[in-house]
Design a protein around this motif. Structure first.
Motif: not given
Length: 373
Positions: A284, A301-302, A305, A308-309, A356-357, A360, A363
């Protein structure tokens, strides 16, 4: 560029070595080591060579950041801070400001970035720090909290309200009215130089205002935070790699009931989970960095992500590594225990997991097909 990355990675390994545990226990990094890393360009490696930087792509800088994070998250935190400062000056500074400040940041001058305040964490619109024009000078007043690397910094990039918008201002750490107060006993990244900074009627030349004008707060903050989120995400990849290596090494040599514990099914499952977490976070982050390097519309957004991940995977993986190492992983200053504390901080800084959630989710709603049932 690959050669520059290899040299930078070798320099990081040489200067950090196996000293991260001692630095963590002491709660401080040796300033000469930070100066050397800064002068070698590895603290702001994405800075273009026109300003004395290494000119690494986001992908190559990510791998460098991961290696730093694998060795020492406190040094990686300073690296993130320095990179954010350089990115902010590069992105918002006028040409003269870029020429005046960026070469120093590429040559060993250390910097910290100030967003958060006691009443403004995730909600940075609640910032109360002010930057006011007074003739040919600026007056800065405010109180920033948890500024990473501020204990070591020569330069503070401070965000505050200015006229009808916001601004970033360059504040020398030794300017009259600047008071740096180290945070006592932080949970993680103990040696990263976290500090609260009080700014009391700090007077600066007007040229220290980046861009020379007010800017929309969302643009200013989002642009600066994007670099920090990318750096934290790659740093979490480093934490994951350190946890995977420590747990696998222990599981291969520690015997119980006549065989290595890694051959027992439940422990083997933990190792598999660690490997999956490291691979997921790496992929990611690679995707997000390629979006940066390609100028993709998915970049924002990447990046969210990836942060977050990678941070959530690192926090879970660190707990798993401690479980596998058991008493051997519960020693303060050890790799797993240090990762356990450091990774938790990664779920909070540069945009909490909760924030972050929400981004996301927004989005997902924005791209949802219209009219379908």
């Amino acid at each position: 560029m690959a050669d520059a990355l290899a040299i930078a990675v070798a320099g990081v390994r040489d200067r950090i070595g196996d000293r991260a545990g001692d630095w963590d226990l002491a709660g401080v990094l040796p300033l000469p080591v930070l100066r050397e890393l800064g002068a070698a360009g590895v603290l702001s490696a994405q800075l273009p060579d026109a300003f004395g930087g290494l000119g690494l792509s986001s992908l190559h800088n990510g791998e460098l950041t991961a290696e730093t994070g694998r060795l020492c998250s406190s040094v990686r935190s300073v690296q993130t801070s320095q990179g954010m400062a350089a990115w902010t000056v590069q992105r918002f500074g006028l040409p003269g400001q870029q020429r005046a400040w960026l070469p120093g940041l590429a040559a060993g001058r250390l910097a910290a970035v100030g967003f958060s305040e006691a009443g403004a964490g995730s909600d940075l619109a609640a910032m109360s720090t002010t930057v006011r024009r007074s003739g040919d000078e600026l007056l800065v007043d405010g109180h920033k909290v948890w500024m990473t690397a501020a204990r070591y910094a020569d330069l503070l990039v401070v965000f505050g309200r200015y006229e009808d918008g916001a601004a970033a201002v360059l504040v020398p750490a030794d300017a009259p009215g600047v008071h740096v107060e180290p945070v006592a006993d932080p949970l993680g990244c103990r040696a990263a130089g976290h500090a609260d900074v009080r700014l009391e009627q700090v007077r600066l030349p007007a040229g220290h205002l980046l861009g020379g004008a007010a800017l929309p707060l969302p643009l200013l903050v989002t642009t600066a935070l994007a670099y920090g989120r990318m750096s934290v995400a790659w740093g979490c990849v480093g934490i994951l790699r350190a946890c995977l290596a420590a747990a696998s090494r222990h599981a291969a040599t520690r015997e119980q009931f006549g065989r290595p514990i890694g051959r027992h099914q439940l422990v083997a499952g933990h190792l598999a989970d660690l490997l999956v977490a490291e691979q997921v976070a790496t992929r990611v982050c690679e995707h997000a960095s390629r979006c940066w390097d390609d100028g993709s519309a998915e970049q924002v957004i990447a990046t969210v992500l990836a942060k977050q991940v990678a941070s959530e995977q690192a926090a879970r993986a660190a707990a798993t590594a401690v479980q596998v190492l058991a008493s051997a992983g519960a020693r303060d200053g050890g790799v797993a225990a240090r990762a356990y504390r450091d990774a938790k901080l990664m779920e909070i800084i540069e945009g909490s997991s909760e924030l972050c959630r929400l981004l996301l989710a927004d989005h997902a709603l924005a791209v949802a097909p219209k009219g379908e049932r």
